[in-house]
Design an enzyme around this catalytic site. Sequence first.
Site, mmCIF file in Angstrom:
data_model
loop_
_atom_site.group_PDB
_atom_site.id
_atom_site.type_symbol
_atom_site.label_atom_id
_atom_site.label_comp_id
_atom_site.label_asym_id
_atom_site.label_seq_id
_atom_site.Cartn_x
_atom_site.Cartn_y
_atom_site.Cartn_z
ATOM 1 N N GLY A 75 0.942 -0.869 0.275
ATOM 2 C CA GLY A 75 0.440 0.207 -0.266
ATOM 3 C C GLY A 75 0.553 1.442 -0.032
ATOM 4 O O GLY A 75 0.615 2.471 -0.510
ATOM 5 N N GLN A 183 -7.721 0.739 4.156
ATOM 6 C CA GLN A 183 -8.715 0.621 5.391
ATOM 7 C C GLN A 183 -9.577 0.309 4.473
ATOM 8 O O GLN A 183 -10.734 -0.605 5.363
ATOM 9 C CB GLN A 183 -8.680 1.929 5.994
ATOM 10 C CG GLN A 183 -7.549 1.732 6.613
ATOM 11 C CD GLN A 183 -6.974 0.390 7.656
ATOM 12 O OE1 GLN A 183 -7.547 -0.140 8.198
ATOM 13 N NE2 GLN A 183 -5.347 -0.223 8.455
ATOM 14 N N SER A 203 -4.060 -2.395 -0.441
ATOM 15 C CA SER A 203 -3.021 -3.244 0.321
ATOM 16 C C SER A 203 -3.295 -4.481 0.821
ATOM 17 O O SER A 203 -4.328 -4.824 1.212
ATOM 18 C CB SER A 203 -2.348 -2.732 1.497
ATOM 19 O OG SER A 203 -1.465 -3.372 1.924
ATOM 20 N N GLY A 204 -2.819 -5.698 0.288
ATOM 21 C CA GLY A 204 -3.477 -7.025 0.433
ATOM 22 C C GLY A 204 -2.809 -7.813 1.578
ATOM 23 O O GLY A 204 -4.266 -8.364 2.687
ATOM 24 N N HIS A 205 -2.549 -7.683 2.808
ATOM 25 C CA HIS A 205 -2.289 -7.831 4.053
ATOM 26 C C HIS A 205 -3.500 -7.165 5.076
ATOM 27 O O HIS A 205 -3.647 -7.682 5.566
ATOM 28 C CB HIS A 205 -0.851 -7.221 5.080
ATOM 29 C CG HIS A 205 -0.401 -6.020 5.054
ATOM 30 N ND1 HIS A 205 -0.522 -5.679 6.664
ATOM 31 C CD2 HIS A 205 -0.087 -5.184 4.451
ATOM 32 C CE1 HIS A 205 0.555 -4.498 7.340
ATOM 33 N NE2 HIS A 205 -0.034 -4.168 5.907
ATOM 34 N N THR A 241 9.655 -7.892 -11.630
ATOM 35 C CA THR A 241 9.188 -8.263 -12.324
ATOM 36 C C THR A 241 8.090 -8.847 -10.819
ATOM 37 O O THR A 241 8.130 -8.979 -9.791
ATOM 38 C CB THR A 241 9.537 -10.462 -12.056
ATOM 39 O OG1 THR A 241 11.581 -10.135 -12.455
ATOM 40 C CG2 THR A 241 9.540 -11.408 -12.097
ATOM 41 N N CYS A 328 2.954 1.616 12.826
ATOM 42 C CA CYS A 328 3.523 2.074 12.864
ATOM 43 C C CYS A 328 4.153 2.844 12.930
ATOM 44 O O CYS A 328 5.754 3.135 13.141
ATOM 45 C CB CYS A 328 3.055 2.567 11.644
ATOM 46 S SG CYS A 328 1.855 2.009 10.054
HETATM 47 C C1 PLP Z 1 -1.383 -0.286 6.443
HETATM 48 C C2 PLP Z 1 -1.765 1.319 5.656
HETATM 49 C C3 PLP Z 1 -0.786 1.738 4.447
HETATM 50 C C4 PLP Z 1 0.334 1.292 4.549
HETATM 51 O O1 PLP Z 1 -0.312 -0.467 3.354
HETATM 52 P P1 PLP Z 1 1.155 -1.211 3.061
HETATM 53 O O2 PLP Z 1 0.953 -2.061 2.257
HETATM 54 O O3 PLP Z 1 1.533 -1.927 4.650
HETATM 55 O O4 PLP Z 1 2.564 -0.967 2.893
HETATM 56 C C5 PLP Z 1 -1.533 2.638 3.648
HETATM 57 N N1 PLP Z 1 -2.200 3.506 3.804
HETATM 58 C C6 PLP Z 1 -3.263 2.882 4.871
HETATM 59 C C7 PLP Z 1 -4.426 3.696 5.536
HETATM 60 C C8 PLP Z 1 -3.408 1.350 5.481
HETATM 61 O O5 PLP Z 1 -3.670 1.427 7.010
#
Ligand code: PLP
Length: 395
Positions: A75, A183, A203-205, A241, A328
């Site tokens: 993300g 989010q 973002s995936g996680h 890649t 973070c």
């Molecule tokens: C977690 C998050 C990100 C960053 O995503 P990552 O995949 O961890 O780098 C960016 N913006 C928001 C609002 C997030 O919650």
Amino acid sequence: MYENKKFVYADNAATTPVDESVLSAMLPYLKDTWGNPSSAYSIGREALGAVSDSRGRIASLLSCKPNEIFFTSSGSEADNWAIKGAASAAKSKGKHIVTTAMEHHAVLNAMKSLAREGFEITYVSPDKNGIIFPSDIENAMREDTVLVCVMYANNEIGTLQPIKEIAEVAHRHGALMFTDAVQAVGHLDINVKDLGVDMLSFSGHKINAPKGIGALYIKTGTRVHTLIDGGGQERGRRGGTENVPYIVGLAKALELAYSRLDSEKRVLALRERLVSGILEKIPYSFLNGDRERRLAGNANITFEYVEGESLLMFMDMCGICCSTGSACNSASLEPSHVLLSIGVPAEKAHGSLRFTLSHENTEQDVDYILEKLPAIVQRLRDMSPLYSSGMERVK
Ligand SMILES: *Cc1c(COP(=O)(O)O)cnc(C)c1O
């Protein structure tokens, strides 16, 4: 290490576990079909097929075209690309950007980096409930504004922003609109065409895919310079890649998330049980952010006269995972910039906890938090000189 051997994970805004079916979808691309999607032989072509198929499925869920979806490493990379790429492509037109004081650090630090290159950044503040008003964005717009950047859902207090209205403001003033939807994606039924944004990151996680995969939607015709130069991957716009198994995992996770959007109602009920329980049982506590206009699973609560860090430690000893502010920042002792932006004083901001529930949480989880937390808060308050003097003031 955990008393009672209980384990309650209530930090889903920090990260989520990889779903079993996501892992199963990924494994063949780690074990068998490990070819390079740019190679001409069959395991390469099969890998390329998996990437295209995933792109198509993601595009159909978000209601855009497959060639408007670009895979990234996170993300954070998607945020940096959108912001720096759009700013760089538009700098001959103007060097002013409008964003908010409550963005994620991936956005705020990208803005800082642009400021060092001579861009001017206006940071619009939310109201005391954590909502950004389109009229405040409108007032910040200038002749030379090239980009408006407002997050969809806040990662600390969960508040949801009127992105469609803000995008209209941006476009009326000839600026591009980017939203960090990391989010929001997977929790709301997002349709990028309806929203009217030019760029959107996720973002995936945060949605039960692995860490280290993200994506950026870039509407056709949007001028965005490349951030990662390399081979011709991602239609020549993002080198590197392709991370085939993770891309497959991201598509699977997004499908799962869309298929269980209904479960958000159940998550909302759990959050309400948690919030009401806490506010009822623990004096001098208050909820941060609008009670309704927020993500279903988010509860961010300030406990006066305690330190969030100590709360976190005792919660961990009970097997409860939650956080102070965002994951973070949890290493830093700075009060949360989000809580400061909604007017929570620094000393109170320090005593805040964020619980983020998911479809995997149960009523038992919430009741376990409600069983442990009041005693922990009381114990810490009893040790705090601030609490006793605060009590004097109240009397
Ligand atoms: C977690 C998050 C990100 C960053 O995503 P990552 O995949 O961890 O780098 C960016 N913006 C928001 C609002 C997030 O919650």
